[in-house]
Design a protein around this motif. Structure first.
Motif: not given
Length: 186
Positions: A121-129, A173-178, A180-184
């Protein structure tokens, strides 16, 4: 044009997501809200965080504002509710801290599978960031990973305090939307 008319005009422009109007609206009421919050929580870092949250809610709910009422009262009501949420969360955290030692041990005794999922999950979040625009990524890094204050961020990025506050809200807001969109979390 009266002050009330110009305020209503500013509110309607902010409703249309015009960044300049949103920034002006925040600047107009920031000190009132921050002072109100500071009296209630008596911690500058918490007051800063709550005030950012209040304005994020204000901007998201502008279409709900009824011009028959004072805008400042409406904003301070949102602030009061956000403070109540803050104290509820704080109380819940304190209750969790006072759990028995055994419950605490069990809480942190994760299986290897749980640790792996958490790491993924942390890797996915970091990838999104990392996929975010440079300015948002930098704000996220400074605010949430380095836990710098709004003032420290504004100094480091050579921005005004108000511009820094707006950028933090937008980045969140952008991070929150990303996320949500990734549904990680699936």
């Amino acid at each position: 044009m009266t002050n009330e008319d110009s305020l209503l005009s500013l509110i309607f422009e902010a409703r249309e997501k015009k960044p300049k109007a949103q920034t002006q609206l925040i600047n107009l009421f920031w000190i009132d809200v921050f002072s109100f919050v500071m009296k209630k929580v008596q911690n500058e870092t918490d007051a800063d965080e709550i005030t950012v949250s209040v304005f994020s809610k204000v901007l998201n709910k502008l279409e709900l504002y009824d011009p028959n009422f004072q805008f400042k009262t409406w904003v301070l009501t949102i602030a009061q509710n956000t403070i109540i949420d803050f104290w509820r969360k704080k109380n819940k955290e304190n209750e969790e801290i006072t759990d028995s030692l055994e419950q605490v041990k069990n809480q942190y005794a994760q299986s290897p599978e749980e640790l792996l999922i958490s790491e993924e999950e942390m890797d996915n979040i970091q990838e999104i960031i990392n996929s975010m625009d440079d300015s948002y990524r930098e704000i996220i890094r400074l605010r949430f990973f380095e836990e710098k204050s709004i003032k420290e961020i504004s100094e480091e990025l050579n921005l005004s305090l108000s511009n820094t506050k707006v950028r933090i809200m937008r980045a969140k807001k952008v991070l929150e939307q990303l996320l949500k969109d990734s549904d990680f979390r699936k």
